[in-house]
Design an enzyme around this catalytic site. Structure first.
Site, PDB file in Angstrom:
ATOM      1  N   ARG B  51      39.305  85.743  77.417  1.00 43.46           N
ATOM      2  CA  ARG B  51      38.875  85.961  78.795  1.00 43.46           C
ATOM      3  C   ARG B  51      37.640  85.139  79.164  1.00 43.46           C
ATOM      4  NH1 ARG B  51      41.669  89.697  78.822  1.00 43.46           N
ATOM      5  NH2 ARG B  51      40.964  89.916  76.695  1.00 43.46           N
ATOM      6  N   THR B  52      36.628  85.240  78.361  1.00 36.07           N
ATOM      7  CA  THR B  52      35.369  84.600  78.745  1.00 36.07           C
ATOM      8  C   THR B  52      35.534  83.086  78.810  1.00 36.07           C
ATOM      9  OG1 THR B  52      34.182  86.393  77.675  1.00 36.07           O
ATOM     10  CG2 THR B  52      32.917  84.457  78.217  1.00 36.07           C
ATOM     11  N   LYS B  80      31.042  71.765  59.319  1.00 31.28           N
ATOM     12  CA  LYS B  80      30.436  70.802  58.385  1.00 31.28           C
ATOM     13  C   LYS B  80      28.973  71.121  58.145  1.00 31.28           C
ATOM     14  CE  LYS B  80      33.414  67.234  60.369  1.00 31.28           C
ATOM     15  NZ  LYS B  80      33.396  66.182  61.370  1.00 31.28           N
ATOM     16  N   ARG B 101      29.334  80.679  73.107  1.00 28.30           N
ATOM     17  CA  ARG B 101      29.543  81.975  72.429  1.00 28.30           C
ATOM     18  C   ARG B 101      29.342  81.743  70.942  1.00 28.30           C
ATOM     19  NH1 ARG B 101      34.052  86.433  73.227  1.00 28.30           N
ATOM     20  NH2 ARG B 101      32.640  86.718  74.967  1.00 28.30           N
ATOM     21  N   HIS B 129      25.491  89.797  76.514  1.00 29.30           N
ATOM     22  CA  HIS B 129      26.604  89.111  77.152  1.00 29.30           C
ATOM     23  C   HIS B 129      26.325  89.107  78.657  1.00 29.30           C
ATOM     24  CE1 HIS B 129      30.410  87.435  77.924  1.00 29.30           C
ATOM     25  NE2 HIS B 129      31.195  88.254  77.269  1.00 29.30           N
TER      26      HIS B 129
END
Lengths: 144, 305
Positions: B51-52, B80, B101, B129
């Site tokens: 969704r985000t 890495k 995120r 959030h």
């Protein structure tokens, strides 16, 4: 009693909780100084029974802010020409940088070791607490 | 340069202005179709999200801009061992704005300290959030007509539920807010939220363990999922995951004008039968997320219609 000469110029950090002088020594970076430093453990104290004392000879301009975080009972005297010229009032620093580590396994500092460990002072309902600026976890004194 | 890392990075007035803009976009989004022409959004998603990430991408595409990025840490140079600081320094040369995120708390804050472009926190671990909060505020205001004088029920995982922490911080700035926190003891809100947001600001709150006992009092019921990915111990997750299931029976005592919100995805915590109830606002909430992110991108890039 062990006798340490009085200072002509320097700093006396007194009323350190007995046994905590080496922590203070490390946090202040005294191991990096070239001057003469004496750490006295378990000295007699009328106030606390036992206390630690640190005497630093020759310099008076060390950043002592972190002492306000360690213990507000600690006293600091600045000595010049054999006399106390200033009694420093310890104030908890607004930020602690690389003094303590965040123990939250979810914090970004747990995986990126190069980041500075920064804690910010918060006052909540009259209680002071230091919280990691990244994850906001409170520093608990039982942590390392 | 502004970033959105913490829900309180914007003043209350800025939030209200942003919600006004989002409402206007919702009324006619096509008017905004050229605002970001030539601009690029980087979506740096070190943790899976549907969704985000899609709503950020939809928001930028709706504004006429374009998007680039990665959707798991495996497909980025993080695999890495590259630091967040280095990644954002590089991405600052590729895009005009970035949404990040990350499973580790504070990663977007680190990014903002090294970025040459605005950074948006799109969720950091169990921490914050803020864009979900803007979405929640927009939905609450549209449904209830106000953001003050509300009794808000927060139900489920209040410990690791970052959407809850951000929402509480933001709503605490409005008058007459009261929280009722419904959770098992193990999943109660973290001390720093209770101390600083609730006690520190004198916000009335109650902590209970069942939703039935408080349902009639609620203006908003904010349901959350117990998130498997936040537990180090699978047994704890299994034990707690189905603690709360909202169904038609439990809603019988709720106010007729109550709204049910959920940041989604849901698993079992809201029964399918609730979807047809007019109080269910969670799909509308997901839609609002696109509009509010459009408004946010415009604000951070300093763009107007």
């Amino acid at each position: 009693m062990l006798n340490i000469d009085s200072l002509e110029t320097g700093i006396v950090i007194d009323h350190i909780k007995a046994g905590a002088s080496m922590r203070v020594y490390k946090l202040l970076g005294l191991d990096k100084l070239d001057c003469c430093v004496a750490a006295i453990k378990n000295a007699k104290s009328s106030k606390f029974g036992r206390k630690d004392i640190i005497k630093i000879e020759g310099i008076t301009d060390i950043d002592l802010d972190v002492l306000g975080f360690i213990d507000h009972n600690i006293t600091v005297d600045i000595i010049r020409e054999g006399k106390i010229v200033e009694k420093k009032k310890l104030v908890p620093p607004k930020y602690l940088k690389n003094v303590v580590r965040c123990k939250n396994p979810r914090c970004i500092t747990s995986v990126e070791q190069g980041l500075d460990q920064i804690f910010q002072l918060h006052e909540v309902n009259g209680t002071r607490q230091y919280r990691c600026i990244y994850c906001e976890q409170e520093y608990q004194s039982r942590q390392g | 340069m502004r970033h959105l890392i913490d829900p309180l990075d914007f003043t209350k007035e800025e939030v209200l202005d942003l919600l006004d803009l989002a409402d206007d976009i919702a009324n006619d989004r096509f008017r905004y179709g050229e605002v970001c022409r030539g601009k690029k959004l980087a979506t740096l998603f070190y943790e899976p999200s549907t969704r985000t990430r899609l709503s950020f991408e939809a928001a930028m595409l709706n504004l006429g801009g374009s998007v680039l990025g990665f959707s798991t840490a495996d497909s980025s140079s993080a695999s890495k061992g590259e630091s967040v600081a280095d990644t954002i320094r590089v991405v600052s040369g590729y895009a005009d704005i970035c949404a990040m995120r990350h499973p580790k708390e504070g990663a977007p804050l680190v990014a903002s300290r090294y970025a040459r472009i605005p950074v948006i926190n799109a969720g950091d671990g169990g921490h914050q959030h803020p864009t979900q909060t803007l979405t929640d505020l927009m939905t609450i205001r549209l449904r209830s007509g106000r953001l003050n004088d509300l009794t808000i029920g927060l139900c489920g995982d209040l410990k690791f539920g970052r959407t809850v922490h951000s929402l509480m911080k933001s709503l605490a700035r409005f008058e007459g807010i009261r929280f009722i926190m419904i959770s098992p003891e193990e999943l109660r809100v973290p001390d720093y939220i209770r101390d600083e947001v609730l006690k520190g600001q004198g916000i009335p709150y109650t902590e209970v363990e069942t939703m039935e006992e408080v349902m009639p009092q609620l203006d908003i019921l904010y349901m959350t999922r117990v998130q498997r990915e936040r537990f180090f111990n699978e047994e704890d997750y299994i034990r707690l995951k189905d603690t709360y299931v909202l169904d038609a029976q439990k809603l019988k005592t709720a106010k007729e004008n109550m709204s049910i919100l959920h940041p989604l995805p849901r698993v079992n915590e809201i029964a399918g039968e609730v979807d047809d109830d007019p109080r269910a606002a969670y799909f509308e909430q997901a839609q609002n997320g696109v509009y509010v992110r459009m408004a946010l991108i415009m604000k951070l890039l300093g763009l107007t219609l």
